[in-house]
Write a protein that holds these residues in place. Structure first.
Motif, mmCIF file in Angstrom:
data_model
loop_
_atom_site.group_PDB
_atom_site.id
_atom_site.type_symbol
_atom_site.label_atom_id
_atom_site.label_comp_id
_atom_site.label_asym_id
_atom_site.label_seq_id
_atom_site.Cartn_x
_atom_site.Cartn_y
_atom_site.Cartn_z
ATOM 1 N N THR A 86 2.666 -5.041 -14.021
ATOM 2 C CA THR A 86 3.730 -4.483 -13.164
ATOM 3 C C THR A 86 5.120 -4.824 -13.696
ATOM 4 O O THR A 86 5.957 -5.380 -12.987
ATOM 5 C CB THR A 86 3.598 -4.958 -11.697
ATOM 6 O OG1 THR A 86 3.834 -6.369 -11.615
ATOM 7 C CG2 THR A 86 2.227 -4.644 -11.125
ATOM 8 N N LEU A 87 5.377 -4.483 -14.936
ATOM 9 C CA LEU A 87 6.641 -4.843 -15.574
ATOM 10 C C LEU A 87 7.851 -4.260 -14.859
ATOM 11 O O LEU A 87 8.953 -4.809 -14.920
ATOM 12 C CB LEU A 87 6.626 -4.397 -17.036
ATOM 13 C CG LEU A 87 5.547 -5.054 -17.910
ATOM 14 C CD1 LEU A 87 5.522 -4.412 -19.293
ATOM 15 C CD2 LEU A 87 5.763 -6.559 -18.021
ATOM 16 N N VAL A 104 -5.314 -5.336 -20.298
ATOM 17 C CA VAL A 104 -4.187 -5.020 -19.426
ATOM 18 C C VAL A 104 -4.351 -3.603 -18.898
ATOM 19 O O VAL A 104 -4.870 -2.716 -19.590
ATOM 20 C CB VAL A 104 -2.830 -5.175 -20.151
ATOM 21 C CG1 VAL A 104 -2.613 -6.615 -20.566
ATOM 22 C CG2 VAL A 104 -2.730 -4.248 -21.348
ATOM 23 N N MET A 105 -3.903 -3.393 -17.658
ATOM 24 C CA MET A 105 -4.098 -2.100 -17.008
ATOM 25 C C MET A 105 -2.814 -1.646 -16.330
ATOM 26 O O MET A 105 -2.026 -2.470 -15.850
ATOM 27 C CB MET A 105 -5.239 -2.194 -15.982
ATOM 28 C CG MET A 105 -6.567 -2.624 -16.580
ATOM 29 S SD MET A 105 -7.950 -2.654 -15.406
ATOM 30 C CE MET A 105 -7.451 -3.987 -14.306
ATOM 31 N N LEU A 106 -2.619 -0.351 -16.277
ATOM 32 C CA LEU A 106 -1.428 0.246 -15.678
ATOM 33 C C LEU A 106 -1.370 -0.010 -14.176
ATOM 34 O O LEU A 106 -2.348 0.219 -13.458
ATOM 35 C CB LEU A 106 -1.449 1.754 -15.942
ATOM 36 C CG LEU A 106 -0.455 2.623 -15.163
ATOM 37 C CD1 LEU A 106 0.977 2.308 -15.571
ATOM 38 C CD2 LEU A 106 -0.764 4.098 -15.359
ATOM 39 N N HIS A 160 6.993 0.984 -20.570
ATOM 40 C CA HIS A 160 7.285 -0.438 -20.760
ATOM 41 C C HIS A 160 6.089 -1.155 -21.394
ATOM 42 O O HIS A 160 6.259 -2.006 -22.280
ATOM 43 C CB HIS A 160 7.630 -1.102 -19.427
ATOM 44 C CG HIS A 160 9.024 -0.862 -18.951
ATOM 45 N ND1 HIS A 160 10.132 -1.179 -19.708
ATOM 46 C CD2 HIS A 160 9.518 -0.354 -17.782
ATOM 47 C CE1 HIS A 160 11.241 -0.875 -19.046
ATOM 48 N NE2 HIS A 160 10.891 -0.372 -17.878
ATOM 49 N N MET A 161 4.894 -0.830 -20.937
ATOM 50 C CA MET A 161 3.699 -1.464 -21.490
ATOM 51 C C MET A 161 3.536 -1.126 -22.964
ATOM 52 O O MET A 161 3.212 -1.988 -23.788
ATOM 53 C CB MET A 161 2.466 -1.032 -20.695
ATOM 54 C CG MET A 161 2.451 -1.519 -19.263
ATOM 55 S SD MET A 161 1.005 -0.938 -18.343
ATOM 56 C CE MET A 161 -0.309 -1.934 -19.086
ATOM 57 N N GLY A 214 1.487 -0.281 -27.580
ATOM 58 C CA GLY A 214 1.440 0.920 -28.407
ATOM 59 C C GLY A 214 0.869 2.105 -27.659
ATOM 60 O O GLY A 214 0.224 1.952 -26.614
ATOM 61 N N PRO A 215 1.096 3.323 -28.164
ATOM 62 C CA PRO A 215 0.678 4.526 -27.430
ATOM 63 C C PRO A 215 -0.822 4.634 -27.175
ATOM 64 O O PRO A 215 -1.235 4.968 -26.066
ATOM 65 C CB PRO A 215 1.181 5.660 -28.327
ATOM 66 C CG PRO A 215 2.319 5.085 -29.098
ATOM 67 C CD PRO A 215 1.933 3.656 -29.341
ATOM 68 N N ALA A 216 -1.655 4.360 -28.178
ATOM 69 C CA ALA A 216 -3.106 4.475 -27.967
ATOM 70 C C ALA A 216 -3.585 3.441 -26.955
ATOM 71 O O ALA A 216 -4.406 3.744 -26.073
ATOM 72 C CB ALA A 216 -3.842 4.314 -29.286
#
Length: 409
Positions: free
Chosen positions: A266-267, A310-312, A334-335, A341-343
Motif C-alpha cells: 500500500t505504497l 508482494v501483491m497490489l 509505484h510498485m 518492474g512491469p512484468a
C-alpha cells in the motif's frame, strides 16, 4: 451458453514474470462466463467459426486487476470520513454499491475487502453474485479484529476484542457472517491519533488464538502491521500476509520470505497528500503518513530483495481518480518503479493475488477454464506499467462492462 471470440489482440498475463511469452495475433474464445480457448487467432477461430467477434483493434489483453487492500466504506479522520460514518445502513449500502461499480469499470475485476462497516460487504457480495449490482468479485474479511481502543476501533468496520478467548470469538463471529479471510490489527498506524505506528496492540496468546482459529477453519489471516518486531513475532506464529509493513528490516523480510508470508505494501498511503486534502484529513495524520514515506519505500525494497511475494493493494478506494489515473493503477506504478518492474507488477496484480486467495483455477490468467475477467489497453504492460492508464475495455464473466470505443460511436 453464448459464445464470443475476442480477436486482434496480444494476450499477456502474470506468467510473463515466470518466462511465458506474450501471444501475438491472438484470439480468446469466451463461452458463457469462462474462457474456453486462448491461442493463435487461426487456431481459435477454427474451434468456433460462426461465433460473434469482438475486435480489440490491436490492444493488449490481460486478466482483470485484483486489488488486495480495499475499503469500500473507508472513513479516514476528517470531514470526508465523518460523512461516511454518518450514513445510515441504506445510504451506506448504496454508497458501497456505487464504489463497486466504479471499481469494476476501472478494470479491477476482483477485490479483497479488509475491513468494512456493519456487515454491508456481505450484502454487497450477495447482490453482485445475484447480478443485482455491478461490481467485482468480492472476497472479504468482514470487520477487522482490534484490541479495545486499538487501531481503527472508532468505526463499525472493526470489532473490539480482548484476551485469547475474546479474539477467538471475534474470528468465529466473522466466519459466521461469511468471511473469506480474517483481518487483525496488530500495531498502530497512520490513522490513529493516540498511537504510534510502532505501538504493539496484541499479546502473543491473542494473535495465536486468531491464527489457530482461522487456520482451523481453512481461512488465511492478514494483519495491519507497521514495525519490524511486531511483524517478526506474527510471522513466527504463522501469519499469512502483512498489510503496509512500514518499518521492515532485512532480517524480518527474510523471515517473511522463508515463511511464505506475503506483503501488500500500500505504497500510496504514505504519498497521497492530494487525496488527504480532498477528504479534509487533519494535519497530524498527514504529517505522520507523509513522513513515513521514505522509510516505507525502503521497507518495500527490502521485501523485494528478500523474495517476499508482494501483491497490489491501494488502501485508497480502488477507483479513486488520483494523479491522472485510478488509485489502483497509481499504486501499481509505484510498485513497478520501486523495483518490481512491469512484468512483476502484472503478476502482483493478477496471478499472485489469485494464488493467495486460492482462486487460481478461476482468476489471474488468460487460460481455458478461468473466468473471462479481462481488460484491454493500447500500450504494452510489459514495456511499462503506465500502459494500465489506458484501460479502455473491461469484461467480467463474459459480459462487456466497459467499451470506450463503443461509447464514442
Amino acid at each position: 451458453m453464448h459464445e464470443v471470440v475476442i480477436v486482434n489482440c496480444t494476450v499477456v498475463d502474470g506468467r510473463a514474470a515466470e518466462g511465458a511469452a506474450p501471444l501475438h495475433d491472438a484470439a480468446v474464445l469466451v463461452r458463457g462466463e469462462r474462457v474456453a480457448a486462448a491461442g493463435p487467432r487461426a487456431d481459435v477461430l477454427r474451434t468456433a467459426p460462426d461465433a460473434p467477434r469482438i475486435d480489440l483493434g490491436g490492444a493488449h489483453l490481460t486478466p482483470g486487476l485484483v486489488n488486495m487492500h480495499t475499503h469500500l466504506s473507508l472513513s479516514l479522520p476528517g470531514a470526508g470520513g465523518e460523512a461516511v460514518k454518518a450514513m445510515g445502513p441504506h445510504d451506506l449500502a448504496l454508497y458501497m454499491a456505487g464504489g463497486a461499480r466504479r471499481t469494476l469499470e476501472c478494470g479491477v475485476t476482483t477485490v479483497r475487502c479488509v475491513a468494512e462497516k456493519d456487515g454491508a460487504d456481505f450484502a454487497l457480495r450477495r447482490a453482485i453474485e445475484a447480478g443485482q449490482v455491478a461490481g467485482p468479485r468480492l472476497y472479504t474479511a468482514g470487520r477487522a479484529l482490534v484490541s479495545t481502543g486499538g487501531h481503527g476501533h472508532e468505526g463499525g468496520d472493526t470489532l473490539e476484542c480482548d484476551g485469547a478467548d475474546g479474539f477467538r470469538r471475534g474470528v468465529r463471529s466473522q466466519l459466521k457472517a461469511g468471511a473469506d479471510l480474517i483481518k487483525v490489527m496488530i500495531s498502530g498506524g497512520i490513522a490513529g491519533e493516540h498511537e504510534r505506528i510502532d505501538t504493539p496492540q496484541l499479546f502473543g496468546d491473542e494473535l495465536a488464538a486468531v491464527l489457530d482459529t482461522a487456520h482451523a477453519w481453512g481461512r488465511k489471516v492478514t494483519a495491519h502491521a507497521g514495525p519490524a518486531a511486531v511483524i517478526a513475532a506474527a510471522v513466527e506464529l504463522g501469519l499469512d500476509c502483512v498489510e503496509h509493513g512500514y518499518e521492515l528490516t532485512p532480517q524480518v523480510a527474510a523471515a517473511m520470505a522463508g515463511q511464505g508470508t506475503a506483503l501488500v505494501p500500500t505504497l500510496l498511503v504514505t504519498r497521497c497528500k492530494e487525496f488527504f486534502d480532498q477528504l479534509g484529513v487533519p494535519e497530524w495524520m498527514q504529517c505522520r503518513a507523509l513522513g513515513a514515506g521514505p522509510r516505507h519505500l525502503e521497507s518495500y525494497a527490502m521485501a523485494l530483495a528478500a523474495g517476499v511475494t508482494v501483491m497490489l493493494g491501494s488502501d485508497m478506494p480502488p477507483f479513486w481518480p488520483f494523479e491522472g489515473t485510478s488509485a489502483t493503477v497509481r499504486e501499481l506504478e509505484h510498485m513497478s518503479e520501486g523495483g518490481l518492474g512491469p512484468a512483476g507488477a502484472l503478476r502482483a496484480a493478477t496471478l499472485d493475488p489469485a494464488r493467495w486467495l486460492g482462486a487460481e483455477a478461476d482468476i489471474g490468467t488468460v487460460q481455458p477454464g478461468r473466468y473471462a475477467d479481462l481488460i484491454a489497453m493500447d500500450g504494452d504492460p510489459l514495456a511499462g506499467t503506465a500502459a494500465f492508464r489506458g484501460i479502455r475495455w473491461v469484461m467480467k464473466g463474459g459480459t462487456v462492462v466497459r467499451d470506450d470505443r463503443a461509447t464514442r460511436r
